[in-house]
Design an enzyme around this catalytic site. Structure first.
Site, PDB file in Angstrom:
ATOM      1  N   HIS A 453       0.837  -1.210   0.000  1.00 12.22           N
ATOM      2  CA  HIS A 453       0.000   0.000   0.000  1.00 12.22           C
ATOM      3  C   HIS A 453       0.874   1.264   0.000  1.00 12.22           C
ATOM      4  O   HIS A 453       0.686   2.168  -0.823  1.00 12.22           O
ATOM      5  CB  HIS A 453      -0.898  -0.051   1.244  1.00 12.22           C
ATOM      6  CG  HIS A 453      -1.867   1.077   1.341  1.00 12.22           C
ATOM      7  ND1 HIS A 453      -3.197   0.953   0.989  1.00 12.22           N
ATOM      8  CD2 HIS A 453      -1.711   2.358   1.745  1.00 12.22           C
ATOM      9  CE1 HIS A 453      -3.809   2.109   1.172  1.00 12.22           C
ATOM     10  NE2 HIS A 453      -2.935   2.984   1.649  1.00 12.22           N
ATOM     11  N   GLU A 454       1.827   1.321   0.909  1.00 13.56           N
ATOM     12  CA  GLU A 454       2.661   2.531   1.025  1.00 13.56           C
ATOM     13  C   GLU A 454       3.551   2.721  -0.194  1.00 13.56           C
ATOM     14  O   GLU A 454       3.781   3.845  -0.647  1.00 13.56           O
ATOM     15  CB  GLU A 454       3.530   2.466   2.289  1.00 13.56           C
ATOM     16  CG  GLU A 454       2.765   2.461   3.592  1.00 13.56           C
ATOM     17  CD  GLU A 454       1.726   3.546   3.682  1.00 13.56           C
ATOM     18  OE1 GLU A 454       1.927   4.646   3.118  1.00 13.56           O
ATOM     19  OE2 GLU A 454       0.678   3.290   4.300  1.00 13.56           O
TER      20      GLU A 454
END
Ligand code: ADP
Length: 658
Positions: A453-454
């Site tokens: 996600h990051e």
């Protein structure tokens, strides 16, 4: 149906001070005292008086304690100081009791839902001579003349309680007090300067510390006539999360400057209720500061002032807010000047402060107090250990306390000292770890999910040059109990030089959606981590798209609609299906764009994910180097010049809602 539990306690006559405090509580709760009326009251007073008022409220409402048919207490009297808030037990008592009194010295730090549930939030009016006369009748204290009542009313409860002994007649107690006052007068004025640590002794204040030390040098130069008042900074606005040490900073700053500190709170002024009383309390604080000049006036909870521009559908509220800000501007900029008074205000949320307050000559310096880094956390812990040594290298402590505030560290130090005292043992790193709240340690699979996600945010942010990526990291563990846990963060630094265009905002939306785009690419579907909270990726992206359409004239129409209420952008979307459709369409386009870019850069994405799961933190420069080493493919037409100001520098973070 409620019934009153039988009790066999003997009724004791209250002490004079308790009876007086009871008058104060009775006065505040008068509208609710009819038997059976349910209410929540949040009452504010000085920290020193909290215990008196808690006992007084208990005596008034809990004696005898009414209980329901299951034996649960129907009344809850709670006293809360800045460091004694035990969320679980407070919420439990709020859930079961019907009549709730919460006594505190500070609204800041109380959860917003508790404050919102209150029927009354108000400062307890100071004791009056009439309270002393009524209190004396209740406590059966003979000899309370009008003069004595007038003499006692302005004195601190502690002073009266100490002088007034049960066996000592009232007149003799008053003589003791008078004698003590005369002695104090003979000894000369109490030392005017506050005591305690100076800024130089404190850790974790970064730029704020440098500013404070510079201010102290300027104040000294002004006092010795070397520079004029025009050359001294007139004020600052400190901002940072609750417990990061804003109030402690003000105290230390006053010590470093060698001047008196006048403590005030915007929320307390506001609790006065009526506009007239609010403005009166505000002016009184400035007058007191002027009398004590040179001095530092600290105004806590400055967000309570609000902003004249903040949307509201309520004309009365808008007018109230306008008059408060105008009153404050007059106090900050009086026609006669305010030579010798430096004003430092503090807030958890600088975005709601009226810009006029931040202009030159007012709260002209905006200073962020960040959460402490590893070195600062160690220094703050040792500061609160009061000289006690800790065995161990503190590496585990540093890693486990990422994201902790100074207040959290102070509590940890206190708990560790208490347990070491009980066990008569030394304080070790092991003991610190034992005392810490339980944490959830992420599995490898969980870490990888967050990394995906990051990495998605970081790569899209760099590819589209929307703001400047400073770092991206993932957390290895989080506290087990918490409502909104940040498990990873792609952090961007605002670039405020260029003009903002739709290209910039679209790039930011794509960056915000980069997190779920990466999840979808790697796992085949997204998770719930990008929505469900006003500060989530999807909520921020929806708000940006709404502003493009309705605030900035950068969408399909040029007319502007600002919305109203606490969530004005949501309000606009709720009542306008066409707007919702436009917002949704823009989000979908940017989601597809992010997915296409990540597909083109799949190898870079995988590489960054590996870097994150291996070392947990990757610097912005490393991500830029990674991307510049790979030749760009079809996505190259997407890359735009660096553009300005984000709405928030914390976006692109992944959260867990527990
Ligand atoms: P805020 O005003 O930001 O809510 P406070 O100044 O009231 O925070 O700090 C809360 C507690 O945390 C204080 O009791 C203080 O001792 C401790 N604290 C916060 N920051 C620091 C720091 N940098 N050094 C030492 N103690 C700190």
């Amino acid at each position: 149906m409620a019934f009153v539990a039988p009790h066999n306690r003997r009724k004791f006559r209250p002490s004079l001070v308790l009876a007086v405090a009871k008058c104060g509580i009775r006065h505040m709760l008068r509208p609710f005292l009819r038997e059976g009326t349910a209410f929540v009251a949040i009452l504010l007073c000085n920290e020193d008086d909290i215990d008196y008022y808690r006992k007084a409220a208990s005596a008034l409402l809990e004696d005898p304690m009414p209980v329901d048919e299951n034996g649960c207490d129907l009344v809850a009297v709670l006293a809360i100081t800045a460091d004694s808030f035990e969320a679980r037990s407070v919420y439990t008592r709020f859930r079961y009791a019907r009549r709730i009194v919460l006594i505190t010295n500070k609204l800041d730090g109380l959860p917003a839902d508790l404050i919102a549930s209150a029927d009354i939030v108000s400062e307890i009016a100071p004791p009056t001579p009439e309270h002393y006369r009524a209190g004396a009748r209740e406590a059966k204290v003979a000899g309370m003349t009008e003069e004595i009542a007038e003499f006692l009313a302005p004195l601190p409860f502690d002073t009266v309680a100490t002088a007034f002994r049960v066996s000592r007649p009232l007149a003799a107690s008053v003589r003791h007090l008078l004698r003590a006052q005369q002695e104090a007068a003979k000894a000369g004025p109490a030392p005017a300067k506050p005591s305690g640590p100076r800024l130089e002794d404190m850790a974790g204040y970064g730029a704020a510390r440098d500013w404070g030390i510079q201010l102290s040098e300027d104040l000294r130069a002004w006092q010795s006539g070397d520079i004029s008042w025009e050359d001294v900074d007139r004020g600052a606005l400190l901002y940072g999360p609750p417990g990061c040490g804003k109030t402690s900073y003000a105290r230390a700053l006053a010590n470093t400057c060698g001047v008196e500190l006048v403590l005030a709170s915007a929320a307390r002024w506001q609790a006065k209720g009526h506009l007239g009383d609010y403005l009166k309390a505000m002016r009184a604080a400035f007058t007191e500061a002027t009398k004590k000049a040179p001095c530092l006036l600290f105004i806590d909870e400055a967000d309570s002032f609000g902003s004249r521009d903040a949307p509201t559908s309520d004309d009365h509220h808008r007018d109230y807010r306008r008059q408060v800000i105008n009153g404050l501007l007059e106090c900050l900029d009086p026609s006669e000047g305010r030579e010798g008074v430096v004003v430092v205000a503090a807030t958890n949320n600088p975005s709601v402060i009226d810009p006029a307050l931040l202009r030159s000559g007012r709260l002209e310096k905006l200073i962020g107090i960040p959460l402490p880094d590893g070195d600062a956390r160690t220094a703050i812990l040792l500061h609160h250990m009061r000289g006690q040594k800790i065995d161990g290298d503190l590496k585990r402590f540093v890693s486990a306390t990422r994201g902790w505030s100074g207040a959290d560290l102070e509590k940890l130090a206190r708990d560790a000292r208490r347990i070491a005292r009980r066990r008569q043992a030394a304080i070790t790193e092991e003991l610190l770890m034992e005392v810490m709240p339980a944490r959830h340690v992420f599995s490898t699979a969980e870490l990888r999910y967050t990394a995906v996600h990051e990495a998605g945010h970081a790569i899209i942010g760099v590819l589209l040059s929307c703001d400047r990526l400073t770092s991206v990291h993932i957390e290895r563990d989080v506290p087990l109990h918490g409502s909104r846990l940040v498990v990873g963060l792609a952090q961007f630094e605002p670039d405020d030089r260029a003009a903002k265009t739709a290209v910039y905002y679209d790039a930011r939306i794509a960056m915000l959606l980069g997190g779920i785009a990466a999840e979808t690419l790697v796992y085949g579907c997204g998770s719930d981590s990008a929505g469900g909270d006003p500060s989530s990726d999807l909520a921020i992206a929806s708000d940006i798209a709404t502003r493009l359409e309705r605030h900035f004239g950068l969408g399909e129409s040029l007319s502007v609609e600002l919305g109203s209420g606490a969530r004005p952008l949501e309000y606009l979307r709720d009542r306008d299906p066409e707007l919702r459709r436009l917002v949704d369409a823009r989000l979908k386009v940017q989601f597809e764009r992010a997915t296409a870019l990540l597909t083109d850069h799949r190898a870079d994405l995988d590489r960054l994910i590996e870097m994150l799961v291996t070392k947990y933190r990757v610097e912005g420069a490393e991500v830029r180097a990674l991307l510049s080493s790979t030749p760009r493919k079809t996505a190259s037409q997407d890359v735009t010049a660096s553009r300005p100001l984000p709405l928030s520098t914390r976006d692109g973070e992944r959260q867990r809602n527990h």
